[in-house]
Write a protein that holds these residues in place. Structure first.
Motif, short mmCIF file in Angstrom:
data_model
loop_
_atom_site.label_atom_id
_atom_site.label_comp_id
_atom_site.label_asym_id
_atom_site.label_seq_id
_atom_site.Cartn_x
_atom_site.Cartn_y
_atom_site.Cartn_z
N VAL A 70 45.44 38.08 41.95
CA VAL A 70 44.85 37.58 43.19
C VAL A 70 43.59 36.80 42.84
O VAL A 70 42.75 37.28 42.06
N PRO A 71 43.41 35.60 43.38
CA PRO A 71 42.19 34.83 43.10
C PRO A 71 40.94 35.64 43.44
O PRO A 71 40.81 36.19 44.54
N GLY A 72 40.05 35.73 42.46
CA GLY A 72 38.80 36.45 42.67
C GLY A 72 38.81 37.87 42.16
O GLY A 72 37.74 38.48 42.00
N PHE A 73 39.99 38.43 41.90
CA PHE A 73 40.02 39.81 41.41
C PHE A 73 39.41 39.92 40.02
O PHE A 73 38.79 40.92 39.68
N ASP A 74 39.58 38.90 39.20
CA ASP A 74 38.97 38.92 37.87
C ASP A 74 37.46 38.92 37.96
O ASP A 74 36.76 39.56 37.17
N ASP A 75 36.92 38.22 38.96
CA ASP A 75 35.47 38.17 39.13
C ASP A 75 34.91 39.53 39.52
O ASP A 75 33.76 39.84 39.20
N GLY A 76 35.72 40.33 40.18
CA GLY A 76 35.24 41.63 40.65
C GLY A 76 35.71 42.78 39.80
O GLY A 76 35.63 43.93 40.21
N GLY A 77 36.21 42.48 38.61
CA GLY A 77 36.83 43.53 37.81
C GLY A 77 35.88 44.38 37.01
O GLY A 77 36.25 45.45 36.56
N GLY A 78 34.65 43.94 36.80
CA GLY A 78 33.74 44.72 35.97
C GLY A 78 34.20 44.72 34.53
O GLY A 78 35.13 44.03 34.13
N ASP A 79 33.54 45.52 33.70
CA ASP A 79 33.92 45.55 32.29
C ASP A 79 34.85 46.70 31.98
O ASP A 79 35.31 46.85 30.85
N GLY A 80 35.14 47.55 32.97
CA GLY A 80 36.12 48.60 32.78
C GLY A 80 35.75 49.63 31.76
O GLY A 80 36.60 50.22 31.12
N ASP A 81 34.43 49.88 31.59
CA ASP A 81 34.03 50.84 30.56
C ASP A 81 33.99 52.27 31.07
O ASP A 81 33.55 53.18 30.36
N GLY A 82 34.44 52.48 32.32
CA GLY A 82 34.48 53.82 32.85
C GLY A 82 33.17 54.28 33.45
O GLY A 82 33.02 55.43 33.85
N ASN A 83 32.16 53.37 33.56
CA ASN A 83 30.86 53.74 34.10
C ASN A 83 30.74 53.47 35.59
O ASN A 83 29.66 53.54 36.16
N GLY A 84 31.86 53.12 36.22
CA GLY A 84 31.84 52.97 37.67
C GLY A 84 31.47 51.59 38.15
O GLY A 84 31.18 51.42 39.33
N ASP A 85 31.44 50.56 37.28
CA ASP A 85 31.06 49.23 37.71
C ASP A 85 32.25 48.41 38.17
O ASP A 85 32.09 47.33 38.72
N ARG A 86 33.44 48.88 37.95
CA ARG A 86 34.64 48.11 38.27
C ARG A 86 34.83 48.06 39.79
O ARG A 86 34.75 49.08 40.47
N GLY A 122 45.78 31.99 61.15
CA GLY A 122 45.24 31.64 59.86
C GLY A 122 44.86 32.87 59.06
O GLY A 122 45.43 33.94 59.23
N SER A 123 43.87 32.74 58.19
CA SER A 123 43.48 33.86 57.33
C SER A 123 42.66 34.88 58.12
O SER A 123 42.05 34.58 59.14
N ILE A 124 42.66 36.11 57.59
CA ILE A 124 41.95 37.22 58.22
C ILE A 124 40.92 37.74 57.23
O ILE A 124 41.28 38.27 56.18
N PRO A 125 39.64 37.63 57.52
CA PRO A 125 38.64 38.13 56.58
C PRO A 125 38.34 39.61 56.79
O PRO A 125 38.32 40.10 57.92
N VAL A 126 38.15 40.33 55.70
CA VAL A 126 37.66 41.70 55.73
C VAL A 126 36.38 41.70 54.92
O VAL A 126 36.41 41.51 53.70
N ASP A 127 35.25 41.91 55.57
CA ASP A 127 33.96 41.70 54.94
C ASP A 127 33.36 42.99 54.38
O ASP A 127 33.76 44.10 54.75
N SER A 128 32.39 42.80 53.49
CA SER A 128 31.58 43.89 52.92
C SER A 128 32.40 44.91 52.16
O SER A 128 32.12 46.11 52.20
N VAL A 129 33.44 44.45 51.48
CA VAL A 129 34.28 45.33 50.67
C VAL A 129 33.67 45.45 49.28
O VAL A 129 33.57 44.45 48.55
N ASP A 130 33.21 46.65 48.91
CA ASP A 130 32.61 46.80 47.59
C ASP A 130 33.55 47.41 46.56
O ASP A 130 33.26 47.40 45.37
N ARG A 131 34.69 47.95 47.00
CA ARG A 131 35.72 48.44 46.09
C ARG A 131 37.09 48.10 46.65
O ARG A 131 37.31 48.16 47.87
#
Length: 500
Positions: free
Chosen positions: A151-167, A270-279
């Motif tokens: 999905v476009p943008g999922f890579d930007d929000g992926g974090g480094d995946g080190d298990g510290n909860g940033d993903r 058209g498109s449907i936005p869902v805002d303020s999604v942090d995870r």
């Protein structure tokens, strides 16, 4: 016990069986063969217990249990609940290593590697050393992994995946490593994992939006049952959007863009936005863990999903190679993998005994209310099938407990009374479905359930009402069938007596 420390290379190189993967199916086979006096080498890449113990059944049901107490006003801290879930999971994992890793006949090692054509396995350990073991039988039980979405943008929000909860973009493999609940959790996929975690994190205080491509939650479940579950989740404050797909994600502002799946809806809205999604939790199915095992080179057939093709005994296309669990074309829950593992044990130890019919596969989603099903139930039953529907809120236990929603749907073919399938929504649905599982396996006609004494007041009373309704609708057909059967039996008995 013949315990071997998992990090120690055993001196022997030849075994009766090598089992690759220590999830439900692999553990069942390795420990079971050991109990029959066979020597099994059990190989695990990462953690004993597979998905169920580490990232599936155990942590998810522990979280549901703990958050139910939180919803009831226990006053527990959400952060301590998440930490407690991890501690509970880790304790079980350690216990399983001690119990099963040292079971009689089982040699347990950590490592991974490909299957060779001579039924040997080249095992690479964590320190890079490689050694080879061989066996008369190799059992593949490497499980599956969560499907990822491009999905476009999922890579930007992926974090480094080190298990510290940033993903930001998670699957069930990362979800339970969170130390704090999300502010707004978007869940892509309204199957069992998606809905269970929607309920759990809503109880933890997160805003939750569930996104589903199909037009209902729990695709494959009867629409009337899925509708009850969806209504209950909405009452919990969960936003459910069906018939939409994820079009993109913007990490700045946390906007998830949805697009309707129908052209008419797309033209209108058209498109449907869902805002303020942090995870974002991606829960859209599983992918068999079959790559990198050298299966094709070893003559093991794979289907177009990459799953290992097996027969009813668990045999693959390569002699002496077996497979079990959700890496196979049979798929399977934890309990299904265990029962299929037992079929492999029987086939290895007692190969000439009949294996029996394909096992029935009940499923349960542990939402509130629970939904459980077994058998084949199309949205509309065939003309020769009677569908019995009972309101689960109409029994006395529902009255005493303040339960205002529930349903039992049973499909029966008269006049034989063959039960084809059942769906239950309500408290303890996962327990009640066991009655149907047992009776369907034993082939007990539904009208013969009449007169069974069910304790009062229990939720199982819904079964009594279903049987009574069935008899009231088709009683004459059942009676006629019974009379014909009895008349035929009497005639056959008289004929045998006349010949003696």
């Amino acid at each position: 016990m013949t315990a071997v420390r998992p990090h120690v290379i055993p001196s022997r190189r030849r075994f009766d069986a090598i089992v690759i993967g220590s999830g439900s199916g692999g553990l069942t086979v390795a420990v079971g063969l050991g109990r029959f006096g066979r020597d099994a080498l059990l190989i695990e890449r990462e953690h004993m217990g597979g998905d169920c113990t580490n990232t599936g059944c155990i942590p998810s049901k522990t979280l549901l249990h703990q958050t139910a107490a939180l919803a009831a006003g226990s006053g527990a801290d959400p952060r301590s609940i998440l930490a407690g879930v991890r501690a509970h999971r880790d304790a079980l994992r350690d216990h399983e290593v001690q119990e099963f890793g040292g079971a009689d006949g089982v040699t347990f090692v950590y490592g991974s590697g490909p299957l060779n054509s001579d039924r040997s396995v080249s095992i690479t350990r964590g320190d890079g050393t490689v050694w080879r073991a061989a066996a008369d039988n190799v059992v593949l039980a490497t499980g599956s992994s969560p499907r990822r979405l491009d999905v476009p943008g999922f890579d930007d929000g992926g974090g480094d995946g080190d298990g510290n909860g940033d993903r930001v973009v998670l699957t069930n493999e990362e979800l339970f490593e969170l130390s704090t609940p999300p502010t707004h959790l978007a869940i892509i996929g309204a199957g069992a994992i998606g809905l269970e975690m929607a309920l759990a994190f809503r109880r933890l205080g997160s805003a939750v939006t569930v996104v589903e491509l199909a037009n209902q939650v729990l695709p494959g479940v009867l629409p009337e049952a899925a509708g009850i579950v969806a209504g209950a989740l909405v009452e919990h404050g969960i936003v459910i959007r069906t018939g939409v797909r994820v079009a993109g994600y913007r990490s700045d502002g946390g906007r998830l863009e949805l697009a309707p799946t129908s052209p008419a809806a797309a033209n209108n809205g058209g498109s449907i936005p869902v805002d303020s999604v942090d995870r974002v939790l991606v829960a859209v199915g599983r992918v068999p863990n079959t790559s990198g095992l050298g299966l094709v080179e070893a003559g093991v057939e794979l289907d177009d999903r990459g799953a290992v093709v097996v027969d009813g005994r668990g045999r693959t296309s390569s002699k002496g190679v077996w497979a079990v669990g959700d890496m196979t074309n049979k798929g399977g829950t934890t309990h299904d993998a265990a029962i299929r593992g037992r079929r492999i044990i029987q086939s290895i130890v007692q190969p000439y005994l009949p294996i029996g019919d394909e096992p029935l596969r009940p499923t349960v989603t542990f939402t509130d209310p629970e939904v459980a099903s077994i058998g084949d139930q199309p949205a509309s039953p065939p003309a020769d099938v009677v569908r019995i529907t009972v309101d689960g809120a109409g029994i006395d236990r529902s009255y005493t407990d303040g339960v205002d929603r529930g349903i039992l749907v049973v499909d029966v073919r008269p006049p034989t009374g063959t039960v084809l399938g059942a769906t239950i929504v309500g408290p303890r649905a996962g327990e009640i479905i066991t009655t149907f599982s047992l009776a369907m396996k034993a082939g007990i006609a539904f009208h013969r359930w009449y007169g069974t004494v069910i304790p009062y007041p229990t939720y199982s009373e819904v079964i009594t009402k279903a049987v009574q309704q069935y008899l009231s609708e088709v009683g004459s057909d059942v009676t006629g069938h019974t009379v014909r059967w009895a008349t035929g039996l009497l005639g056959r008995t008289r004929a045998r007596l006349s010949r003696t």
